[in-house]
Design an enzyme around this catalytic site. Structure first.
Site, PDB file in Angstrom:
ATOM      1  N   HIS A 312       0.850  -1.192   0.000  1.00  0.00           N
ATOM      2  CA  HIS A 312       0.000   0.000   0.000  1.00  0.00           C
ATOM      3  C   HIS A 312       0.882   1.237   0.000  1.00  0.00           C
ATOM      4  O   HIS A 312       1.942   1.235   0.626  1.00  0.00           O
ATOM      5  CB  HIS A 312      -0.912   0.012   1.239  1.00  0.00           C
ATOM      6  CG  HIS A 312      -2.086   0.913   1.074  1.00  0.00           C
ATOM      7  ND1 HIS A 312      -2.020   2.255   1.323  1.00  0.00           N
ATOM      8  CD2 HIS A 312      -3.337   0.658   0.650  1.00  0.00           C
ATOM      9  CE1 HIS A 312      -3.201   2.794   1.073  1.00  0.00           C
ATOM     10  NE2 HIS A 312      -4.017   1.855   0.658  1.00  0.00           N
ATOM     11  N   ASP A 369      -7.962  -5.416   0.097  1.00  0.00           N
ATOM     12  CA  ASP A 369      -8.431  -6.319  -0.961  1.00  0.00           C
ATOM     13  C   ASP A 369      -8.003  -7.768  -0.753  1.00  0.00           C
ATOM     14  O   ASP A 369      -8.491  -8.657  -1.447  1.00  0.00           O
ATOM     15  CB  ASP A 369      -7.906  -5.836  -2.324  1.00  0.00           C
ATOM     16  CG  ASP A 369      -8.543  -4.522  -2.721  1.00  0.00           C
ATOM     17  OD1 ASP A 369      -9.737  -4.348  -2.442  1.00  0.00           O
ATOM     18  OD2 ASP A 369      -7.848  -3.670  -3.304  1.00  0.00           O
TER      19      ASP A 369
HETATM   20  N1  CMC Z   1       3.931  -7.729  -4.871  1.00  0.00           N
HETATM   21  C1  CMC Z   1       5.253  -7.724  -5.122  1.00  0.00           C
HETATM   22  N2  CMC Z   1       6.029  -6.628  -5.005  1.00  0.00           N
HETATM   23  C2  CMC Z   1       5.441  -5.482  -4.661  1.00  0.00           C
HETATM   24  C3  CMC Z   1       4.063  -5.407  -4.376  1.00  0.00           C
HETATM   25  C4  CMC Z   1       3.306  -6.597  -4.492  1.00  0.00           C
HETATM   26  N3  CMC Z   1       1.977  -6.575  -4.248  1.00  0.00           N
HETATM   27  N4  CMC Z   1       3.728  -4.133  -4.043  1.00  0.00           N
HETATM   28  C5  CMC Z   1       4.856  -3.427  -4.119  1.00  0.00           C
HETATM   29  N5  CMC Z   1       5.900  -4.233  -4.472  1.00  0.00           N
HETATM   30  C6  CMC Z   1       7.317  -3.855  -4.583  1.00  0.00           C
HETATM   31  C7  CMC Z   1       7.570  -3.086  -5.869  1.00  0.00           C
HETATM   32  O1  CMC Z   1       7.956  -3.946  -6.932  1.00  0.00           O
HETATM   33  C8  CMC Z   1       8.702  -2.173  -5.436  1.00  0.00           C
HETATM   34  O2  CMC Z   1       9.872  -2.941  -5.381  1.00  0.00           O
HETATM   35  P1  CMC Z   1      11.313  -2.263  -5.745  1.00  0.00           P
HETATM   36  O3  CMC Z   1      11.550  -1.260  -4.650  1.00  0.00           O
HETATM   37  O4  CMC Z   1      12.273  -3.378  -5.775  1.00  0.00           O
HETATM   38  O5  CMC Z   1      11.142  -1.606  -7.092  1.00  0.00           O
HETATM   39  C9  CMC Z   1       8.357  -1.830  -3.997  1.00  0.00           C
HETATM   40  O6  CMC Z   1       7.590  -2.940  -3.527  1.00  0.00           O
HETATM   41  C10 CMC Z   1       7.535  -0.545  -3.850  1.00  0.00           C
HETATM   42  O7  CMC Z   1       6.383  -0.663  -4.693  1.00  0.00           O
HETATM   43  P2  CMC Z   1       5.732   0.541  -5.466  1.00  0.00           P
HETATM   44  O8  CMC Z   1       4.971   0.010  -6.642  1.00  0.00           O
HETATM   45  O9  CMC Z   1       6.767   1.586  -5.734  1.00  0.00           O
HETATM   46  O10 CMC Z   1       4.750   1.082  -4.355  1.00  0.00           O
HETATM   47  P3  CMC Z   1       3.513   2.022  -4.601  1.00  0.00           P
HETATM   48  O11 CMC Z   1       3.274   2.733  -3.344  1.00  0.00           O
HETATM   49  O12 CMC Z   1       3.692   2.846  -5.835  1.00  0.00           O
HETATM   50  O13 CMC Z   1       2.320   1.001  -4.929  1.00  0.00           O
HETATM   51  C11 CMC Z   1       0.519  -0.481  -4.693  1.00  0.00           C
HETATM   52  C12 CMC Z   1       1.335   0.640  -4.032  1.00  0.00           C
HETATM   53  C13 CMC Z   1      -0.710  -0.768  -3.832  1.00  0.00           C
HETATM   54  C14 CMC Z   1       0.028  -0.012  -6.069  1.00  0.00           C
HETATM   55  C15 CMC Z   1       1.404  -1.748  -4.819  1.00  0.00           C
HETATM   56  O14 CMC Z   1       1.802  -2.191  -3.545  1.00  0.00           O
HETATM   57  C16 CMC Z   1       0.697  -2.878  -5.586  1.00  0.00           C
HETATM   58  O15 CMC Z   1       0.745  -2.903  -6.814  1.00  0.00           O
HETATM   59  N6  CMC Z   1       0.017  -3.821  -4.862  1.00  0.00           N
HETATM   60  C17 CMC Z   1      -0.752  -4.852  -5.520  1.00  0.00           C
HETATM   61  C18 CMC Z   1      -2.083  -4.288  -5.984  1.00  0.00           C
HETATM   62  C19 CMC Z   1      -3.031  -4.054  -4.851  1.00  0.00           C
HETATM   63  O16 CMC Z   1      -3.196  -4.896  -3.979  1.00  0.00           O
HETATM   64  N7  CMC Z   1      -3.729  -2.903  -4.889  1.00  0.00           N
HETATM   65  C20 CMC Z   1      -4.740  -2.552  -3.898  1.00  0.00           C
HETATM   66  C21 CMC Z   1      -4.307  -1.414  -3.033  1.00  0.00           C
HETATM   67  S1  CMC Z   1      -5.355  -1.222  -1.559  1.00  0.00           S
HETATM   68  C22 CMC Z   1      -6.910  -0.844  -2.132  1.00  0.00           C
HETATM   69  C23 CMC Z   1      -6.972   0.513  -2.709  1.00  0.00           C
HETATM   70  O17 CMC Z   1      -7.005   1.487  -1.970  1.00  0.00           O
HETATM   71  O18 CMC Z   1      -6.980   0.612  -3.929  1.00  0.00           O
END
Ligand code: CMC
Length: 435
Positions: A312, A369
């Protein structure tokens, strides 16, 4: 409908020096002590803007609606902890709380229930609107289109005098629209709402009853759905809420703004993740013993697979909504007698991930989720409807945020800047001289 505005106390300031000039920028503090630099004079005084892709470090507004402390796993609506609201309140009570800022009195609650019940029906022409869409359409674009189309039926929604009716119509008609989008996708006739049922029960009835078969609403299922709606009701400045605010900042009406919010929510990184989680769990269930293999793919930086329902932007510890839902999963499955296989897989994935250096070092925990889909599934909600239910739950939050933004005297049209990286000026080349 009065919304409170947060108190801005300038406690400190920050000096920024650039190109031999300095400017002192005030630090704004929120009621929970969070601090932000007010960069209002950065461009005028220093010719600088800030660059923050994904807005990870940018506050787009002050807001008195929802507070999240991502490090401590805290979520509060109007100051009330989500755990207490989940246990003691109802979705319609939370609707009132988010929109008006205070818990409703008994009389206000009665009035809200009566008004919402009165407005649940859709205009008969909506039947033809749905009929024009392909049968296999996903419910999310159908809901977005239908909410946008409400603006054609109620044509002066943005005036302050009429906004109350617009708010009630949106809350009342979202379940009817969502249920119609499902009935359309399976080719069944739409069911009219029933005024004797509560909010969640009426939605379940419109989803599952048919003209030839009555549907007895199970109160356990209705309560589980009501809880899910409460947990999704607001989450401060996330992608869809920021979209609603941005669209509304152009003075677009509430229906148009919420339709845009539904579209933003549909994405798999946002609300669409709940559908992706259950599909992931079902894939793992179909191929026994693949949880470790799946996690390995999610960790592989050359693979785009993610552990859906994990991670998140704000929560860097356990999402409190996921904690509530994890507990509720077992209760619901025990009461409705469904299979606990997907829950077991989810729990073992969580256990593996929370011991794994990759997830631990990145502070990735289950989000809302991760467990919501297991409950939706147990109570019989079709997978392609999961995100539409998220939208139903989030509607009061979007409305409250839109109203707060529109009532803020200093609110401006949203218009970010950019750093241009394209070609510098060059003369036009006639066609015959191009290679
Ligand atoms: N599985 C594997 N790796 C992950 C995941 C995951 N679910 N989430 C983040 N990472 C890794 C990502 O690859 C990155 O790694 P590195 O530093 O090596 O590049 C690091 O963690 C930081 O991730 P980010 O994408 O820069 O983080 P963000 O804050 O931009 O993204 C997120 C947040 C929710 C989009 C992401 O965690 C994600 O894609 N999660 C899966 C989708 C999900 O469950 N979404 C629902 C969010 S909660 C409901 C809502 O409010 O929408």
């Amino acid at each position: 409908m009065a919304t409170q505005s947060s108190v801005k106390a300038v406690m400190d300031n920050v000096e920024v020096t650039f190109g031999g000039r300095s400017v002192r920028l005030p630090v704004v503090r929120g009621s929970e002590g969070e601090a932000a630099i007010d960069i209002g004079r950065l461009r005028s005084d220093l010719g600088l803007i800030t660059l923050d892709p994904g807005y990870a470090n940018t506050g787009s507004c002050t807001s008195a609606i929802t507070f999240i402390d991502g490090d401590r796993g805290i979520l509060r609506y109007r100051g009330y902890p989500i755990e207490q609201l989940a246990e003691k309140s109802s979705f319609l009570e939370v609707v009132w709380l988010l929109i008006h800022g205070e818990l409703p009195s008994a009389a206000q609650m009665k009035e809200l229930k009566a008004q919402v019940t009165h407005h649940t029906m859709l205009h008969e022409n909506f039947r033809r609107f749905f009929a024009a869409l392909p049968k296999d359409a996903h419910p999310m674009p159908v809901c977005a289109a239908a909410v946008g189309a409400l603006a054609t039926f109620y044509q002066e929604p943005e005036s302050e005098g009429l906004i109350h009716d617009t708010v009630i119509r949106l809350i009342a008609k979202m379940p009817s629209i969502a249920a119609c989008s499902y009935k359309h996708s399976i080719g069944q006739p739409f069911m009219y709402p029933r005024n004797d049922l509560d909010y969640a029960s009426n939605f379940l009835y419109m989803m599952f009853a048919t003209p030839c078969e009555e549907y007895e609403v199970d109160p356990v299922v209705a309560r589980a759905l009501d809880l899910l709606l409460i947990l999704h009701a607001d989450h401060e400045q996330n992608c869809s809420t920021s979209t609603v605010r941005l669209v509304g900042s152009s003075r677009a009406n509430l229906f148009a703004s919420i339709s845009a919010g539904i579209s933003a929510l549909w994405g798999p990184l946002h609300g669409g993740a709940n559908q992706q989680v259950i599909e992931m769990l079902e894939r793992i269930a179909a191929e026994e013993g693949t949880a470790e293999r799946f996690l390995a793919r999610a960790k592989d930086t050359n693979d785009t697979t993610r552990l859906m329902g994990f991670g998140h932007r704000v929560y860097k510890s356990y999402d409190p909504r996921a904690a509530i839902l994890k507990r509720t999963c077992t209760e619901v499955i025990n009461r409705v007698g469904g299979s606990s296989r997907l829950l077991e897989i989810a729990m073992s994935l969580e256990e593996l991930a929370l011991k794994d250096e990759y997830f631990v070092s990145r502070r990735l925990y289950p989000n809302v989720d991760f467990y919501s889909g297991v409950i939706y599934k147990a109570i019989g909600i079709p997978v392609n409807m999961f995100t539409a239910l998220f939208a139903m739950g989030r509607t009061p939050g979007w409305i409250a945020q839109w109203l707060e933004m529109r009532r803020e005297p200093s609110s401006k049209i949203g218009r970010p800047r950019q750093i241009y990286t394209g070609a510098t000026e060059r003369p036009y080349v006639p066609m015959e001289r191009r290679g």
